[in-house]
Design a protein around this motif. Structure first.
Motif, PDB file in Angstrom:
ATOM      1  N   ASP A  97      40.382  53.523  30.768  1.00 26.84           N
ATOM      2  CA  ASP A  97      41.211  52.736  29.833  1.00 26.84           C
ATOM      3  C   ASP A  97      40.910  53.015  28.363  1.00 26.84           C
ATOM      4  N   ASN A  98      39.962  53.928  28.088  1.00 27.31           N
ATOM      5  CA  ASN A  98      39.590  54.257  26.710  1.00 27.31           C
ATOM      6  C   ASN A  98      39.178  53.007  25.924  1.00 27.31           C
ATOM      7  N   GLY A  99      38.682  51.985  26.626  1.00 26.86           N
ATOM      8  CA  GLY A  99      38.195  50.768  25.972  1.00 26.86           C
ATOM      9  C   GLY A  99      39.269  49.770  25.604  1.00 26.86           C
ATOM     10  N   ARG A 100      40.531  50.036  26.016  1.00 28.97           N
ATOM     11  CA  ARG A 100      41.626  49.161  25.591  1.00 28.97           C
ATOM     12  C   ARG A 100      41.503  47.747  26.161  1.00 28.97           C
ATOM     13  N   ASN A 101      41.040  47.615  27.415  1.00 29.44           N
ATOM     14  CA  ASN A 101      40.947  46.281  28.017  1.00 29.44           C
ATOM     15  C   ASN A 101      39.912  45.416  27.303  1.00 29.44           C
ATOM     16  N   SER A 102      38.774  46.006  26.949  1.00 30.47           N
ATOM     17  CA  SER A 102      37.762  45.228  26.213  1.00 30.47           C
ATOM     18  C   SER A 102      38.309  44.800  24.855  1.00 30.47           C
ATOM     19  N   LYS A 103      39.106  45.672  24.260  1.00 31.80           N
ATOM     20  CA  LYS A 103      39.690  45.370  22.961  1.00 31.80           C
ATOM     21  C   LYS A 103      40.645  44.183  23.056  1.00 31.80           C
ATOM     22  N   ARG A 104      41.478  44.146  24.117  1.00 32.37           N
ATOM     23  CA  ARG A 104      42.428  43.036  24.293  1.00 32.37           C
ATOM     24  C   ARG A 104      41.676  41.719  24.491  1.00 32.37           C
ATOM     25  N   VAL A 105      40.624  41.750  25.306  1.00 34.23           N
ATOM     26  CA  VAL A 105      39.871  40.528  25.596  1.00 34.23           C
ATOM     27  C   VAL A 105      39.215  39.987  24.329  1.00 34.23           C
ATOM     28  N   LYS A 106      38.544  40.852  23.593  1.00 31.95           N
ATOM     29  CA  LYS A 106      37.837  40.404  22.387  1.00 31.95           C
ATOM     30  C   LYS A 106      38.821  39.953  21.299  1.00 31.95           C
ATOM     31  N   LEU A 107      39.969  40.637  21.225  1.00 33.75           N
ATOM     32  CA  LEU A 107      40.981  40.246  20.254  1.00 33.75           C
ATOM     33  C   LEU A 107      41.568  38.882  20.604  1.00 33.75           C
ATOM     34  N   PHE A 108      41.793  38.652  21.908  1.00 33.71           N
ATOM     35  CA  PHE A 108      42.299  37.335  22.311  1.00 33.71           C
ATOM     36  C   PHE A 108      41.293  36.242  21.971  1.00 33.71           C
ATOM     37  N   ILE A 109      40.016  36.478  22.275  1.00 33.60           N
ATOM     38  CA  ILE A 109      38.996  35.456  22.008  1.00 33.60           C
ATOM     39  C   ILE A 109      39.000  35.084  20.524  1.00 33.60           C
ATOM     40  N   TYR A 110      39.107  36.085  19.676  1.00 28.70           N
ATOM     41  CA  TYR A 110      39.141  35.827  18.224  1.00 28.70           C
ATOM     42  C   TYR A 110      40.378  34.998  17.862  1.00 28.70           C
ATOM     43  N   ALA A 111      41.546  35.393  18.401  1.00 26.17           N
ATOM     44  CA  ALA A 111      42.793  34.670  18.096  1.00 26.17           C
ATOM     45  C   ALA A 111      42.737  33.250  18.644  1.00 26.17           C
ATOM     46  N   PHE A 112      42.180  33.084  19.836  1.00 30.30           N
ATOM     47  CA  PHE A 112      42.098  31.750  20.445  1.00 30.30           C
ATOM     48  C   PHE A 112      41.186  30.835  19.640  1.00 30.30           C
ATOM     49  N   GLN A 113      40.014  31.319  19.287  1.00 27.96           N
ATOM     50  CA  GLN A 113      39.065  30.484  18.558  1.00 27.96           C
ATOM     51  C   GLN A 113      39.602  30.106  17.177  1.00 27.96           C
ATOM     52  N   ASN A 114      40.328  31.000  16.540  1.00 28.62           N
ATOM     53  CA  ASN A 114      40.958  30.662  15.262  1.00 28.62           C
ATOM     54  C   ASN A 114      42.053  29.615  15.448  1.00 28.62           C
ATOM     55  N   THR A 115      42.814  29.749  16.518  1.00 21.30           N
ATOM     56  CA  THR A 115      43.872  28.771  16.799  1.00 21.30           C
ATOM     57  C   THR A 115      43.267  27.416  17.130  1.00 21.30           C
ATOM     58  N   GLU A 116      42.170  27.417  17.870  1.00 16.69           N
ATOM     59  CA  GLU A 116      41.482  26.170  18.236  1.00 16.69           C
ATOM     60  C   GLU A 116      41.019  25.412  16.995  1.00 16.69           C
ATOM     61  N   LYS A 117      40.583  26.150  15.963  1.00 15.66           N
ATOM     62  CA  LYS A 117      40.089  25.512  14.730  1.00 15.66           C
ATOM     63  C   LYS A 117      41.200  24.810  13.951  1.00 15.66           C
ATOM     64  N   GLU A 118      42.449  25.168  14.241  1.00 17.96           N
ATOM     65  CA  GLU A 118      43.575  24.567  13.518  1.00 17.96           C
ATOM     66  C   GLU A 118      43.841  23.131  13.962  1.00 17.96           C
ATOM     67  N   PHE A 119      43.213  22.703  15.050  1.00 19.51           N
ATOM     68  CA  PHE A 119      43.458  21.367  15.600  1.00 19.51           C
ATOM     69  C   PHE A 119      42.254  20.463  15.373  1.00 19.51           C
ATOM     70  N   ASP A 120      42.525  19.244  14.882  1.00 15.94           N
ATOM     71  CA  ASP A 120      41.486  18.213  14.815  1.00 15.94           C
ATOM     72  C   ASP A 120      41.785  17.177  15.908  1.00 15.94           C
ATOM     73  N   ARG A 121      41.044  16.090  15.916  1.00 17.72           N
ATOM     74  CA  ARG A 121      41.207  15.091  16.967  1.00 17.72           C
ATOM     75  C   ARG A 121      42.620  14.508  16.983  1.00 17.72           C
ATOM     76  N   GLU A 122      43.157  14.283  15.802  1.00 16.25           N
ATOM     77  CA  GLU A 122      44.496  13.673  15.720  1.00 16.25           C
ATOM     78  C   GLU A 122      45.577  14.624  16.228  1.00 16.25           C
ATOM     79  N   THR A 123      45.535  15.876  15.770  1.00 19.69           N
ATOM     80  CA  THR A 123      46.572  16.823  16.190  1.00 19.69           C
ATOM     81  C   THR A 123      46.423  17.198  17.666  1.00 19.69           C
TER      82      THR A 123
END
Length: 361
Positions: A97-123
Motif C-alpha cells: 500500500d506504500n503506506g497509504r493506509n497508515s496515512k488515512r488512519v493517522k489523518l482521520f485521528i487528527y481530524a476527529f480529535q480536532n472536531t471533538e475539541k469543537e464541542f463543549d458540554r452544552e453543544t
C-alpha cells in the motif's frame, strides 16, 4: 479537505503494509458517549472529503476517492466502551500500500480529535438531542396522502427464463466464433459475457416484474452453463462447416480438444491448463454476473415504488409497529393489494442491500 488537514497530511510518517489486502489499524481513547460519537466521526469524514457508505450506533464506514474518481481505501471506525478503533483497507489489487493506509488512519485521528475539541458540554447535549430526534424520526410529518400504486403487473418468471436461454445461446455462438477465429482473450471476454448477461437480466426483470432473487440466481447459473457448453458445440459446428474434414462426432471433437490441450503462446499446458481455463471462465462470469444481477434487482426494486411510500412504511417500522400494522397503515393510504405492499417492503430491503454493496471491499 481543508488546508490545515492537507498540511498535516504532508507531515505524516507512513508505515508500509504488505499483504494480499493491505490494511492498517490503530486505537484511541475518547470520553464521548455512544450517542454522539458516530455523528462526530461523520463530521470528520466530511472534513476529509471521504464518502460515507455506512453507519449505525457504534460503527461508521467511509471510502476515499483517488485519481480517476476511483475508491482507493475503505476506512472503518468502531466504538466500544470508550475505545475507538480505526482501520483502513486497500480497495485495489495491490499487495503493497506504500503506506497509504497508515496515512488515512493517522489523518482521520487528527481530524476527529480536532472536531471533538469543537464541542463543549452544552453543544454535546444539543447534538445528543438532535441525534435522538433523527433516530426516532421525530421530525417526520405523516402525509395526508401518498402516490398511488401503478398498474400492477403480475410477476412472470417464464419471461426471464426464455430471454435468458436465448441470450445464453447467442453468447455461446459469439464466443465460439471468436474462439475459432483466434481472437478470444481469456478474462476480457468473460467480463463482457457477464456484463451482457447482467444487462439483459435487468431488462427482463423490468418486463416481467419478477424479483425473486433465488430463482433469478439459479437462472444466471443455468445461463452461464448454457453459454459455455453451447460454445463448445458451436465451435464444433463452425470447424466442421469451414473445413473439408471427414465427418466426426461432437464427442470425438471434445476428445481431440483434451489431447491438444491449451497452448499459451508457445507453452502447451495440456488438458490441465484447458480445464483451468474453463474453470476460470465459469468463476469470473459467475461472480461478475451475480454482482450485476444484485445491483439490477436493487435498482428496479427502488425505482418501482415512490420514495414517499418507502419513507412512510419505514417510519412506522421505526415506531416499532408490526408488519401487519404497517400493512394496515399502507391500506389506509390506498396501498391495499398485498403485492403492492410486498413491493414496498422489498424496496426497504433494497435500500439495505444498496448499503451493503457500497460497503464491499
Amino acid at each position: 479537505m481543508t488546508e490545515e488537514l492537507k498540511k498535516y497530511e504532508s507531515t505524516i510518517k507512513k508505515k508500509h503494509s504488505f499483504n494480499w489486502t493491505p490494511k492498517f489499524e490503530e486505537e484511541i481513547r475518547t470520553d464521548l458517549n455512544k450517542t454522539v460519537i458516530i455523528p462526530i466521526v461523520i463530521q470528520a469524514f466530511e472534513k476529509l472529503g471521504w464518502d460515507l457508505v455506512y453507519q449505525d450506533e457504534k460503527n461508521a464506514e467511509a471510502k476515499r476517492k483517488g485519481d480517476w474518481n476511483r475508491w482507493t481505501e475503505k476506512i472503518s471506525v468502531t466504538f466500544d466502551y470508550g475505545k475507538l478503533t480505526i482501520k483502513s483497507v486497500s480497495l485495489g489489487n495491490e499487495m503493497w500500500d506504500n503506506g497509504r493506509n497508515s496515512k488515512r488512519v493517522k489523518l482521520f485521528i487528527y481530524a476527529f480529535q480536532n472536531t471533538e475539541k469543537e464541542f463543549d458540554r452544552e453543544t454535546l447535549g444539543e447534538l445528543e438531542k438532535e441525534v435522538e430526534k433523527k433516530n426516532n424520526w421525530d421530525d417526520y410529518v405523516t402525509p395526508e396522502s401518498l402516490p398511488q400504486p401503478k398498474i400492477r403487473k403480475e410477476p412472470q418468471f417464464w419471461i426471464p427464463i426464455v430471454g435468458g436461454i436465448i441470450t445464453a445461446l447467442l453468447l455461446g455462438f459469439i464466443v465460439a466464433f471468436l474462439s475459432v477465429k483466434g481472437i478470444y482473450i481469456i478474462g476480457l471476454f468473460e467480463l463482457g459475457v457477464a456484463i451482457v448477461m447482467g444487462s439483459v437480466l435487468k431488462q427482463l426483470i423490468k418486463i416481467s416484474n419478477y424479483t425473486f432473487y433465488y430463482h433469478l440466481h439459479y437462472l444466471l447459473i443455468v445461463m452461464i452453463l448454457v453459454t459455455y457448453i453451447s460454445n463448445q458445440y458451436f465451435q464444433y459446428q463452425i470447424i466442421l462447416n469451414e473445413n473439408n474434414f471427414q465427418p466426426f462426432s461432437f464427442w470425438q471433437f471434445m476428445q481431440a480438444r483434451f489431447e491438444a490441450g491449451l497452448t499459451i503462446k508457445k507453452l502447451n499446458t495440456g488438458w490441465v491448463g484447458l480445464l483451468i481455463s474453463w474453470g476460470l471462465q465459469l468463476v469470473i462470469t459467475y461472480f461478475i454476473g451475480v454482482l450485476r444481477l444484485s445491483s439490477s434487482l436493487i435498482s428496479y426494486s427502488l425505482e418501482r415504488v415512490p420514495m414517499e411510500v418507502v419513507d412512510f412504511a419505514f417510519y412506522h417500522f421505526v415506531r416499532q409497529k408490526t408488519e401487519d400494522q404497517v400493512r394496515d397503515e399502507l391500506s389506509k393510504m390506498g396501498w391495499t393489494e398485498k403485492q403492492d405492499q410486498e413491493e414496498v417492503f422489498e424496496s426497504i430491503g433494497a435500500m439495505q442491500g444498496a448499503t451493503e454493496m457500497n460497503r464491499m471491499e
